[in-house]
Design an enzyme around this catalytic site. Structure first.
Site, mmCIF file in Angstrom:
data_model
loop_
_atom_site.group_PDB
_atom_site.id
_atom_site.type_symbol
_atom_site.label_atom_id
_atom_site.label_comp_id
_atom_site.label_asym_id
_atom_site.label_seq_id
_atom_site.Cartn_x
_atom_site.Cartn_y
_atom_site.Cartn_z
ATOM 1 N N GLU A 111 0.788 -1.257 -0.125
ATOM 2 C CA GLU A 111 -0.062 0.118 0.070
ATOM 3 C C GLU A 111 0.917 1.152 -0.018
ATOM 4 O O GLU A 111 0.444 2.443 -0.554
ATOM 5 C CB GLU A 111 -0.902 -0.128 1.086
ATOM 6 C CG GLU A 111 -0.487 0.254 2.591
ATOM 7 C CD GLU A 111 -0.690 -0.568 3.710
ATOM 8 O OE1 GLU A 111 -0.993 -0.404 4.759
ATOM 9 O OE2 GLU A 111 -0.646 -2.016 3.594
ATOM 10 N N LYS B 50 16.601 -13.094 -17.512
ATOM 11 C CA LYS B 50 17.037 -14.212 -16.785
ATOM 12 C C LYS B 50 16.228 -15.180 -17.099
ATOM 13 O O LYS B 50 16.344 -16.578 -16.451
ATOM 14 C CB LYS B 50 16.996 -13.948 -15.180
ATOM 15 C CG LYS B 50 17.769 -12.641 -14.700
ATOM 16 C CD LYS B 50 17.562 -12.377 -13.275
ATOM 17 C CE LYS B 50 18.678 -11.402 -12.788
ATOM 18 N NZ LYS B 50 18.733 -10.280 -13.565
ATOM 19 N N SER C 85 8.328 -9.628 -18.555
ATOM 20 C CA SER C 85 9.738 -10.976 -18.292
ATOM 21 C C SER C 85 10.856 -10.201 -18.094
ATOM 22 O O SER C 85 11.167 -9.114 -17.972
ATOM 23 C CB SER C 85 9.728 -11.766 -19.560
ATOM 24 O OG SER C 85 10.529 -13.022 -19.191
ATOM 25 N N LYS D 82 9.919 -17.014 -14.295
ATOM 26 C CA LYS D 82 9.688 -16.108 -15.465
ATOM 27 C C LYS D 82 9.456 -16.833 -16.972
ATOM 28 O O LYS D 82 8.722 -16.428 -17.638
ATOM 29 C CB LYS D 82 10.426 -15.014 -15.655
ATOM 30 C CG LYS D 82 10.471 -13.884 -14.275
ATOM 31 C CD LYS D 82 9.019 -13.134 -14.621
ATOM 32 C CE LYS D 82 8.749 -11.925 -14.026
ATOM 33 N NZ LYS D 82 7.544 -11.136 -14.287
ATOM 34 N N SER E 35 -3.507 -9.009 -4.196
ATOM 35 C CA SER E 35 -2.512 -9.792 -4.563
ATOM 36 C C SER E 35 -3.003 -10.471 -5.829
ATOM 37 O O SER E 35 -4.236 -10.902 -5.926
ATOM 38 C CB SER E 35 -2.214 -10.908 -3.498
ATOM 39 O OG SER E 35 -1.301 -11.689 -3.781
ATOM 40 N N VAL F 103 17.513 -2.537 -15.200
ATOM 41 C CA VAL F 103 17.184 -1.280 -15.275
ATOM 42 C C VAL F 103 17.890 -0.482 -14.344
ATOM 43 O O VAL F 103 17.709 -0.967 -13.109
ATOM 44 C CB VAL F 103 15.655 -0.878 -15.348
ATOM 45 C CG1 VAL F 103 15.209 -1.364 -16.644
ATOM 46 C CG2 VAL F 103 14.916 -1.508 -14.129
ATOM 47 N N GLU G 89 22.966 -17.032 -9.325
ATOM 48 C CA GLU G 89 23.496 -15.786 -10.195
ATOM 49 C C GLU G 89 24.507 -16.377 -11.266
ATOM 50 O O GLU G 89 25.431 -17.129 -11.132
ATOM 51 C CB GLU G 89 24.122 -14.884 -8.999
ATOM 52 C CG GLU G 89 24.660 -13.402 -9.932
ATOM 53 C CD GLU G 89 24.853 -12.193 -8.968
ATOM 54 O OE1 GLU G 89 24.440 -11.382 -8.853
ATOM 55 O OE2 GLU G 89 25.518 -12.679 -8.025
ATOM 56 N N SER H 158 16.221 0.764 -10.585
ATOM 57 C CA SER H 158 14.918 0.106 -10.032
ATOM 58 C C SER H 158 15.034 -0.575 -8.867
ATOM 59 O O SER H 158 16.377 -0.577 -8.062
ATOM 60 C CB SER H 158 14.746 -1.168 -10.984
ATOM 61 O OG SER H 158 15.612 -1.914 -10.980
#
Length: 631
Positions: A334, A427, A424, A439, A359, A465, A560, A468
């Site tokens: 919120e 990754k 998406s 994803k 949700s 990005v 990673e 972000s």
């Protein structure tokens, strides 16, 4: 004001203001008397005994009335109400007009009391005005000057030495503001400009010492603390080249945002910002065909899930500029949703905005939203995105990413949405982590739904990005602000980067190209080494790498990769009208088997199985992961 009441209580008498005004009035009385007699003295070469009595008598006889009239005129022109510490052009105009009116009143009055053909010599009138103006100007503006000098001397004790790069209009404006400011703690030591015709010249008393080849030498010679880049018209490539030189100094770097600041007359010190890492990417900002976006968003009901996140909120900002019939922001958190709501209300008061909390995992809630508002276009940005966190909570990644997408897509299809655009990630290609694999399953869901429903289902895939939530840049900035160290997982790790507005504008245009079933792949440009980003940000912040701020390598985190891929080998690549947007060919899959696998995955995630990854690999064969050691 005296006697002003507030809450029924009388304000205390301002003795300081009373004493100040009394002193000014006393000074003005002396000034009027002095100006009257000085005008005659100067006329007669300062020889008092040579002044005829017929000229002195009118002055003596009119003096008392003259003082009353003059002080009244001064009062009317607010010479006793102005804050002379901040006196400017308006106060100067009032001062000149007050003295002129006082001189005219003095001339008329003297002639009423004259005892000869002439009350006073003709030159008296000009001399009286000149002396009166000089006395009053000295009393009012000397206070401003002395106060200014006091502040500047105090500020010089803690001064910041500054180099200006750019001897054009923007640089001149910045220099003027700093030089004339009473409160600036900055001292401009030198100016850099590549124009040889300006070398050796001075701006506001500051010398142009040479071109960019003099930056490092001058920074050391003048003991520079900060460098201001004041070239709003410079291209990103030019800025990058200059910043590459500036990085070799230990100076903090700041710059003006862009050319429009100069055009709008908004160039000033407050517009200077810290130089960001994106300034070093060295490419022109990505621009898209906004008309094509406007064509399919205008007058449509648009729903953005995850609308409070970094990508979702930027989607909402750009969509709001394209006149949708209604914008629906849907988010579980919120606080972010509230902040975005207030921002959009202020910037777009005519926008029909609805902000909903909920949700995408809640089937009844998401169905209720679609049944109530019937959105035409859906941007599905709601997802768990943090790779390390999802490695530790894989069942949550499946519930939110996979089945949140399933439920939202199903609601869109059953309620007649025209387009469904899923955000998406790179990754998803040959994933090595739960987030990427989840994803990839979302992409498969979207392509499968597109074969069975009228809604055009597409996915848009892009890399990291800048700025972000979860990006390395905010983390690096916090670490630098704390004095280090800056943590990098591996010296060779690379990532594709784009700014949030660039990525979102391409997502919007990809939605305009959508015909259903595509996976749009955004061209992220050349990959960037994270280690280089860390070094550049340390230098741009005015510190030395490994001396002031250390870099520590922590090792790759679970799941990673050293590098990310944008396309799977079997997908191929098709071009669109925008060279930065490509289409990956859909992958054939056994839908019946896929749905059975999804059912098993859903049951396993709800049952909180210990290791859900083998089920995910059954669905995504390109998913590879390391077995975890117990303990």
């Amino acid at each position: 004001m005296f006697g002003h009441k507030k809450d029924g209580k009388k304000k205390p008498f301002n003795y300081q203001l009373f004493y100040r005004r009394t002193a000014l009035i006393a000074y003005d009385i002396v000034s009027v008397i002095a100006a009257s007699y000085l005008a005659l003295l100067v006329r007669y070469d300062l020889q008092l005994n040579t002044i005829p009595q017929e000229f002195l008598r009118p002055i003596r006889n009119f003096m008392l009335l003259d003082l009353v009239l003059t002080l009244g005129i001064f009062y009317l022109f607010r010479l006793y109400h102005s804050l002379w510490a901040f006196a400017g052009e308006t106060e100067l105009q009032n001062l000149v007009m007050a003295c002129l009116c006082a001189a005219l009143a003095d001339g008329v009055g003297l002639n009423l009391f004259r005892v000869s053909a002439k009350a006073v010599p003709d030159s008296y009138y000009f001399l009286y005005f000149f002396f009166l103006l000089s006395f009053l100007f000295g009393s009012r503006f000397s206070y401003r000057f002395l106060r200014s000098r006091k502040h500047k001397l105090q500020n010089r004790k803690n001064s910041v030495s500054v180099m200006i790069i750019g001897a054009g209009e923007a640089g001149n404006t910045i220099i003027k503001e700093i030089v004339t400011s009473n409160y600036s703690t900055m001292v401009i030591r030198c100016i850099i400009d590549d124009d040889k015709n300006k070398w050796g010249q001075f701006i506001q008393g500051i010398k142009v010492v040479g071109g960019r080849d003099k930056i490092i030498e001058s920074a050391d010679l003048y003991d520079i603390d900060e460098i201001f880049l004041a070239i709003p018209s410079a291209s990103p490539a030019q800025i990058r080249d200059i910043l590459e030189i500036c990085k070799e100094t230990s100076c903090k770097l700041r710059s003006l945002p862009g050319l429009y600041q100069l055009v709008n007359g908004e160039v000033n010190v407050s517009k200077l910002r810290d130089v960001e890492v994106e300034d070093l990417l060295g490419r022109e900002p990505i621009r898209v065909d906004m008309d094509s976006i406007l064509g399919y968003v205008q007058n449509k009901v648009v729903l953005v899930t995850g609308g409070g996140g970094s990508i979702g909120s930027e989607l909402c900002r750009q969509i709001a500029t394209h006149k949708p019939a209604q914008l629906i922001v849907f988010d579980i958190y919120e606080n972010n949703a509230y902040d975005l709501q207030q921002e959009l209300k202020e910037k777009f008061p005519e926008l029909k905005l609805t902000v909903l909390i909920g949700s995408v995992r809640n089937t009844n809630r998401i169905n209720s939203v679609f049944e109530t508002y019937h959105p035409d276009i859906v941007y599905h940005a709601a997802a768990h995105k943090h790779v390390p966190l999802m490695e530790d909570s894989p069942n949550e990644a499946v519930k939110n990413n996979v089945f949140g997408t399933w439920k939202t897509a199903m609601a869109a299809a059953q309620n007649g949405a025209e387009k469904f655009v899923m955000i998406s990630t790179d990754k998803a290609v040959n994933p090595t982590n739960i987030m990427g694999a989840s994803k990839r399953i979302c992409e498969m869901i979207v392509q499968t739904f597109n074969r069975h429903y009228d809604t055009e289902f597409v996915a848009v895939r892009f890399g990291n990005v800048l700025g972000s939530n979860g990006s390395v840049i905010p983390l690096f900035k916090k670490q630098i602000a704390a004095g280090g160290p800056v943590t990098v997982t591996h010296p060779d790790i690379i990532r594709y980067f784009m700014t949030i507005p660039e990525a979102v504008s391409l997502v919007l245009q990809a939605g305009a190209y959508a015909r259903g079933g595509e996976i749009f792949v955004l061209d992220m440009g050349e990959p960037v080494k994270i280690l280089d980003l860390a070094k550049n940000l340390i230098r741009l912040s005015g510190y030395r790498v490994d001396e002031d701020i250390k870099i520590v390598f922590t090792g790759l985190r679970p799941g990673e990769k050293l590098y990310e891929e944008l396309l799977m080998k079997e997908e191929g690549l098709q071009d669109t009208a925008n060279r930065l947007i490509h289409i990956g060919r859909p992958i054939e899959l056994d839908e019946r088997k896929f749905f059975v696998q999804l059912k098993r995955l859903e049951d396993a995630s709800k049952a909180e199985v210990h290791d859900i990854r083998p089920l995910i690999r059954d669905i995504v064969p390109t998913y590879h992961y390391k077995e975890r050691t117990q303990g």
